[in-house]
Design a protein around this motif. Structure first.
Motif, PDB file in Angstrom:
ATOM      1  N   LEU A 236     -22.898  -5.905  -9.007  1.00 12.55           N
ATOM      2  CA  LEU A 236     -22.247  -7.171  -8.768  1.00 12.55           C
ATOM      3  C   LEU A 236     -21.662  -7.401  -7.433  1.00 12.55           C
ATOM      4  N   LYS A 237     -21.495  -8.472  -6.699  1.00 11.47           N
ATOM      5  CA  LYS A 237     -21.286  -8.703  -5.343  1.00 11.47           C
ATOM      6  C   LYS A 237     -19.745  -8.466  -5.040  1.00 11.47           C
ATOM      7  N   ASN A 238     -18.960  -8.743  -6.095  1.00 14.03           N
ATOM      8  CA  ASN A 238     -17.495  -8.415  -5.969  1.00 14.03           C
ATOM      9  C   ASN A 238     -17.039  -7.112  -6.663  1.00 14.03           C
ATOM     10  N   ALA A 239     -17.833  -6.406  -6.745  1.00 12.60           N
ATOM     11  CA  ALA A 239     -17.776  -4.788  -6.976  1.00 12.60           C
ATOM     12  C   ALA A 239     -16.562  -4.021  -6.245  1.00 12.60           C
ATOM     13  N   PRO A 240     -15.590  -3.720  -6.609  1.00 13.02           N
ATOM     14  CA  PRO A 240     -14.601  -2.802  -5.856  1.00 13.02           C
ATOM     15  C   PRO A 240     -15.239  -1.329  -5.596  1.00 13.02           C
ATOM     16  N   LEU A 241     -14.600  -0.725  -4.767  1.00 15.14           N
ATOM     17  CA  LEU A 241     -15.078   0.800  -4.579  1.00 15.14           C
ATOM     18  C   LEU A 241     -14.746   1.506  -5.866  1.00 15.14           C
ATOM     19  N   PRO A 242     -15.632   2.216  -6.258  1.00 14.47           N
ATOM     20  CA  PRO A 242     -15.333   3.218  -7.502  1.00 14.47           C
ATOM     21  C   PRO A 242     -14.047   3.817  -7.599  1.00 14.47           C
ATOM     22  N   LEU A 243     -13.243   3.802  -8.577  1.00 18.79           N
ATOM     23  CA  LEU A 243     -11.963   4.207  -8.754  1.00 18.79           C
ATOM     24  C   LEU A 243     -11.716   5.756  -8.225  1.00 18.79           C
ATOM     25  N   MET A 244     -12.620   6.539  -8.503  1.00 19.62           N
ATOM     26  CA  MET A 244     -12.466   8.058  -8.021  1.00 19.62           C
ATOM     27  C   MET A 244     -12.375   8.032  -6.433  1.00 19.62           C
ATOM     28  N   ARG A 245     -13.207   7.179  -5.653  1.00 20.14           N
ATOM     29  CA  ARG A 245     -13.123   6.866  -4.302  1.00 20.14           C
ATOM     30  C   ARG A 245     -11.798   6.528  -3.897  1.00 20.14           C
ATOM     31  N   GLN A 246     -11.318   5.548  -4.693  1.00 21.13           N
ATOM     32  CA  GLN A 246      -9.933   4.968  -4.235  1.00 21.13           C
ATOM     33  C   GLN A 246      -9.051   5.870  -4.103  1.00 21.13           C
ATOM     34  N   VAL A 247      -8.893   6.903  -5.658  1.00 26.45           N
ATOM     35  CA  VAL A 247      -8.160   7.881  -5.550  1.00 26.45           C
ATOM     36  C   VAL A 247      -8.162   8.973  -4.508  1.00 26.45           C
ATOM     37  N   GLN A 248      -9.389   9.396  -4.155  1.00 19.25           N
ATOM     38  CA  GLN A 248      -9.646   9.929  -2.970  1.00 19.25           C
ATOM     39  C   GLN A 248      -9.104   9.803  -1.647  1.00 19.25           C
ATOM     40  N   ILE A 249      -9.268   8.193  -1.380  1.00 16.44           N
ATOM     41  CA  ILE A 249      -8.751   7.607  -0.190  1.00 16.44           C
ATOM     42  C   ILE A 249      -7.333   7.664  -0.296  1.00 16.44           C
ATOM     43  N   ALA A 250      -6.562   7.489  -1.304  1.00  9.67           N
ATOM     44  CA  ALA A 250      -5.185   7.174  -1.403  1.00  9.67           C
ATOM     45  C   ALA A 250      -4.473   8.722  -1.510  1.00  9.67           C
TER      46      ALA A 250
END
Length: 171
Positions: A102-116
């Motif tokens: 979907l166009k409005n898809a956020p980054l996968p949660l695990m990638r967000q955890v890695q970034i944070a």
């Protein structure tokens, strides 16, 4: 009794429209990639959902949640055949079948955890060298949290990020 289906068999049955695919992941995960034509019914709501008539295939990321959903439906006496996709969505993709994003898809949660986590560790190291040595505790805290998440399977940072406004997806 067969409780799983291969990606090839699922593709064949989808082509002949003999089966309905139910993706039991959370809406955020579904938005980031799913089998075209599948319905999103998160595992937590599967017991109260009005499911379509006929054979169902449950899908998730690893096969764990779809297996749980399968057992719940079978225990509930679901009147139609239910199976899960062997190996989950990665197996579907490895077999060469596409996923729809979907166009409005956020980054996968695990990638967000890695970034944070990476950002907090870098911040702690920089602050411990520039401001005060005590800031190194931030890196210890994040490292301990990641270790706990790996051992227990519970990631507080992932839970926190999942409820952030940018991760709200309407399907």
């Amino acid at each position: 009794m067969t409780t799983s289906i291969s990606a090839q068999d699922l593709a064949d049955q989808l082509a002949s429209k003999r089966i309905t695919v139910i993706d039991v992941r959370e809406p955020m995960e579904y938005a980031s990639g799913h089998i075209a034509g599948s319905m999103n019914v998160p595992l937590s709501r599967l017991h109260q959902a009005d499911l379509p008539q006929g054979p169902l295939v449950l899908v998730c990321q690893s096969g764990n949640r779809s297996s749980q959903g399968l057992n719940r439906l079978l225990d509930r006496g679901h009147p139609h055949p239910v199976v899960d996709l062997a190996g989950g969505l990665p197996n579907w993709q490895q077999a060469g079948y596409p996923v729809r994003k979907l166009k409005n898809a956020p980054l996968p949660l695990m990638r967000q955890v890695q970034i944070a986590a990476g950002s907090l560790i870098l911040l702690g190291l920089i602050l411990s060298n520039v401001v005060a040595p005590g800031w190194i505790a931030l890196t210890w805290f994040v490292g301990a949290g990641l270790t706990f998440a790996g051992v227990s399977g519970f990631c507080g940072m992932a839970r926190l990020l999942a409820v952030m406004p940018w991760n709200k997806v309407s399907i």
